[in-house]
Design a protein around this motif. Structure first.
Motif, PDB file in Angstrom:
ATOM      1  N   LEU A  27      15.175   1.671  -2.336  1.00 29.68           N
ATOM      2  CA  LEU A  27      15.039   2.595  -3.463  1.00 29.68           C
ATOM      3  C   LEU A  27      14.447   3.929  -3.032  1.00 29.68           C
ATOM      4  O   LEU A  27      14.649   4.943  -3.714  1.00 29.68           O
ATOM      5  N   GLU A  28      13.739   3.938  -1.913  1.00 32.20           N
ATOM      6  CA  GLU A  28      13.205   5.191  -1.366  1.00 32.20           C
ATOM      7  C   GLU A  28      14.211   5.874  -0.438  1.00 32.20           C
ATOM      8  O   GLU A  28      13.913   6.896   0.171  1.00 32.20           O
ATOM      9  N   GLU A  29      15.403   5.300  -0.308  1.00 29.02           N
ATOM     10  CA  GLU A  29      16.534   5.875   0.438  1.00 29.02           C
ATOM     11  C   GLU A  29      16.250   6.024   1.926  1.00 29.02           C
ATOM     12  O   GLU A  29      16.512   7.068   2.530  1.00 29.02           O
ATOM     13  N   PHE A  30      15.740   4.960   2.533  1.00 32.42           N
ATOM     14  CA  PHE A  30      15.593   4.913   3.983  1.00 32.42           C
ATOM     15  C   PHE A  30      16.859   4.312   4.584  1.00 32.42           C
ATOM     16  O   PHE A  30      17.245   3.190   4.216  1.00 32.42           O
ATOM     17  N   PRO A  31      17.539   5.009   5.517  1.00 28.45           N
ATOM     18  CA  PRO A  31      18.744   4.435   6.128  1.00 28.45           C
ATOM     19  C   PRO A  31      18.501   3.068   6.755  1.00 28.45           C
ATOM     20  O   PRO A  31      19.357   2.182   6.672  1.00 28.45           O
ATOM     21  N   GLU A  32      17.339   2.895   7.387  1.00 27.12           N
ATOM     22  CA  GLU A  32      17.035   1.608   8.025  1.00 27.12           C
ATOM     23  C   GLU A  32      16.970   0.482   6.996  1.00 27.12           C
ATOM     24  O   GLU A  32      17.301  -0.669   7.313  1.00 27.12           O
ATOM     25  N   GLY A  66       0.794  -1.221   0.000  1.00 26.95           N
ATOM     26  CA  GLY A  66       0.000   0.000   0.000  1.00 26.95           C
ATOM     27  C   GLY A  66       0.825   1.269   0.000  1.00 26.95           C
ATOM     28  O   GLY A  66       0.270   2.368   0.039  1.00 26.95           O
ATOM     29  N   GLY A  67       2.164   1.131   0.012  1.00 29.55           N
ATOM     30  CA  GLY A  67       3.022   2.299  -0.125  1.00 29.55           C
ATOM     31  C   GLY A  67       3.688   2.785   1.142  1.00 29.55           C
ATOM     32  O   GLY A  67       4.335   3.835   1.130  1.00 29.55           O
ATOM     33  N   ILE A  68       3.570   2.054   2.250  1.00 30.70           N
ATOM     34  CA  ILE A  68       4.213   2.470   3.501  1.00 30.70           C
ATOM     35  C   ILE A  68       5.571   1.774   3.584  1.00 30.70           C
ATOM     36  O   ILE A  68       5.683   0.599   3.947  1.00 30.70           O
ATOM     37  N   ALA A  69       6.607   2.519   3.235  1.00 29.99           N
ATOM     38  CA  ALA A  69       7.947   1.935   3.096  1.00 29.99           C
ATOM     39  C   ALA A  69       8.494   1.407   4.412  1.00 29.99           C
ATOM     40  O   ALA A  69       9.254   0.435   4.427  1.00 29.99           O
ATOM     41  N   THR A  70       8.140   2.042   5.539  1.00 32.15           N
ATOM     42  CA  THR A  70       8.633   1.542   6.826  1.00 32.15           C
ATOM     43  C   THR A  70       8.118   0.139   7.108  1.00 32.15           C
ATOM     44  O   THR A  70       8.796  -0.657   7.774  1.00 32.15           O
ATOM     45  N   SER A  71       6.918  -0.182   6.615  1.00 30.82           N
ATOM     46  CA  SER A  71       6.392  -1.542   6.787  1.00 30.82           C
ATOM     47  C   SER A  71       7.139  -2.539   5.910  1.00 30.82           C
ATOM     48  O   SER A  71       7.242  -3.717   6.258  1.00 30.82           O
ATOM     49  N   CYS A  72       7.656  -2.067   4.766  1.00 32.42           N
ATOM     50  CA  CYS A  72       8.499  -2.937   3.934  1.00 32.42           C
ATOM     51  C   CYS A  72       9.735  -3.367   4.720  1.00 32.42           C
ATOM     52  O   CYS A  72      10.170  -4.526   4.645  1.00 32.42           O
ATOM     53  N   ILE A 131      22.750   8.550   3.771  1.00 26.06           N
ATOM     54  CA  ILE A 131      21.917   8.516   2.571  1.00 26.06           C
ATOM     55  C   ILE A 131      20.808   9.552   2.578  1.00 26.06           C
ATOM     56  O   ILE A 131      20.452  10.107   1.541  1.00 26.06           O
ATOM     57  N   ASP A 132      20.243   9.879   3.738  1.00 27.40           N
ATOM     58  CA  ASP A 132      19.096  10.794   3.761  1.00 27.40           C
ATOM     59  C   ASP A 132      19.485  12.246   4.040  1.00 27.40           C
ATOM     60  O   ASP A 132      18.620  13.092   4.257  1.00 27.40           O
ATOM     61  N   LYS A 133      20.776  12.548   4.048  1.00 28.54           N
ATOM     62  CA  LYS A 133      21.218  13.916   4.312  1.00 28.54           C
ATOM     63  C   LYS A 133      21.194  14.751   3.024  1.00 28.54           C
ATOM     64  O   LYS A 133      21.314  14.216   1.926  1.00 28.54           O
ATOM     65  N   PRO A 134      21.016  16.070   3.131  1.00 24.80           N
ATOM     66  CA  PRO A 134      20.984  16.906   1.920  1.00 24.80           C
ATOM     67  C   PRO A 134      22.332  16.954   1.223  1.00 24.80           C
ATOM     68  O   PRO A 134      23.381  16.955   1.873  1.00 24.80           O
ATOM     69  N   ALA A 135      22.302  17.015  -0.092  1.00 26.42           N
ATOM     70  CA  ALA A 135      23.544  17.132  -0.863  1.00 26.42           C
ATOM     71  C   ALA A 135      24.136  18.527  -0.762  1.00 26.42           C
ATOM     72  O   ALA A 135      25.341  18.706  -0.936  1.00 26.42           O
TER      73      ALA A 135
END
Length: 266
Positions: free
Chosen positions: A96-101, A65-71, A132-136
């Motif tokens: 692919l959604e760039e979650f550090p976890e 359903g699109g909740i990446a944390t559940s993935c 990975i989730d920090k600003p460039a």
């Protein structure tokens, strides 16, 4: 910007579920009816009861359903059961959604598979995960106090793309003004990710003092600091430094993702 929008997309179904105070709300039935947020609640309830296999199924529906944390949660439960191949797909969705976890969990999967190639992939994922989730690119405003108690300020543009050793290297420009002569500097530095939120750094600076007499305008110095990061949004920064223009100073700064400035400019 993509990660900020993603975060809102992840939070929206959870907020909607949290606001569902009606007595008719039923996580199991609403999950079966297609509510991704309800699937998260149902998975949490099953996990609390110790039914991890059914919880994994509920988290899997939330993932679809699109909740990446559940993935990520689904993938971790599958790894615990030894179902490594099945765990890879949901973890890659979050990766692919760039979650550090997700990087950490995918690293655990490759480590569990074993072998030199998988262990090398696991090391690489763990190296990238906290950055990975920090600003460039980020803009930082600093309030500074020098050794004599004089007060000033500085502004910094810091560039730290993943191609620079996964943000370990940074380069940028700095302007300082107030209690000391105007300074215009460029810098290069190294950042050490002790965790996803604590990042000590060291920088060397070279630049100029535009207000000084001819031949006296060369500037040089260095800085040691600590960033307390808030993912893609920015960071709070504490530093001490010294330069020819300002021999010893301490500063506290607020850094924001530079994309916010671009949005504000429009």
């Amino acid at each position: 910007m993509g990660r900020i929008a993603l975060g809102l997309a992840v939070l929206l179904p959870l907020i909607t579920t949290a606001c569902a105070t009606s007595a008719a709300y039923h996580p199991q039935k609403d999950c079966a009816a297609g509510s991704a947020g309800a699937c998260v609640d149902w998975g949490d309830a099953l996990a609390a009861q110790g039914d991890t296999q059914q919880a994994e199924s509920a988290y899997g529906q939330a993932c679809q359903g699109g909740i990446a944390t559940s993935c990520i949660t689904q993938g971790r439960l599958l790894i615990e059961r030894g179902e490594l191949d099945a765990a890879e797909l949901p973890l890659r969705k979050a990766y692919l959604e760039e979650f550090p976890e997700a990087y950490e969990a995918l690293a655990n999967l490759h480590q569990a598979r074993g072998g030199p190639e998988n262990l090398a992939i696991a090391r690489g994922l763990r190296f990238e995960a906290p950055a990975i989730d920090k600003p460039a690119a980020e803009f930082v405003y600093h309030y500074r106090v020098d050794l004599r108690g004089g007060q000033g300020a500085a502004m910094t543009l810091n560039l730290q793309p993943m191609v620079f050793l996964s943000r370990r290297l940074d380069i940028g420009f700095n302007i300082a003004y107030g209690s000391s002569p105007l300074e215009l500097n460029g810098f290069i530095g190294y950042q050490h990710f002790t965790s996803a939120w604590a990042v000590p750094y060291a920088r060397v600076m070279l630049g100029g003092l535009p207000g000084e007499p001819p031949g006296m305008g060369f500037n040089y110095g260095g800085e040691l600091g600590l960033k307390l990061c808030l993912g893609p949004i920015g960071h709070l920064e504490f530093a001490v430094g010294s330069s020819r223009g300002s021999p010893l100073h301490a500063s506290v700064g607020l850094g924001l993702n530079a994309i916010f400035l671009l949005l504000a400019a429009h």
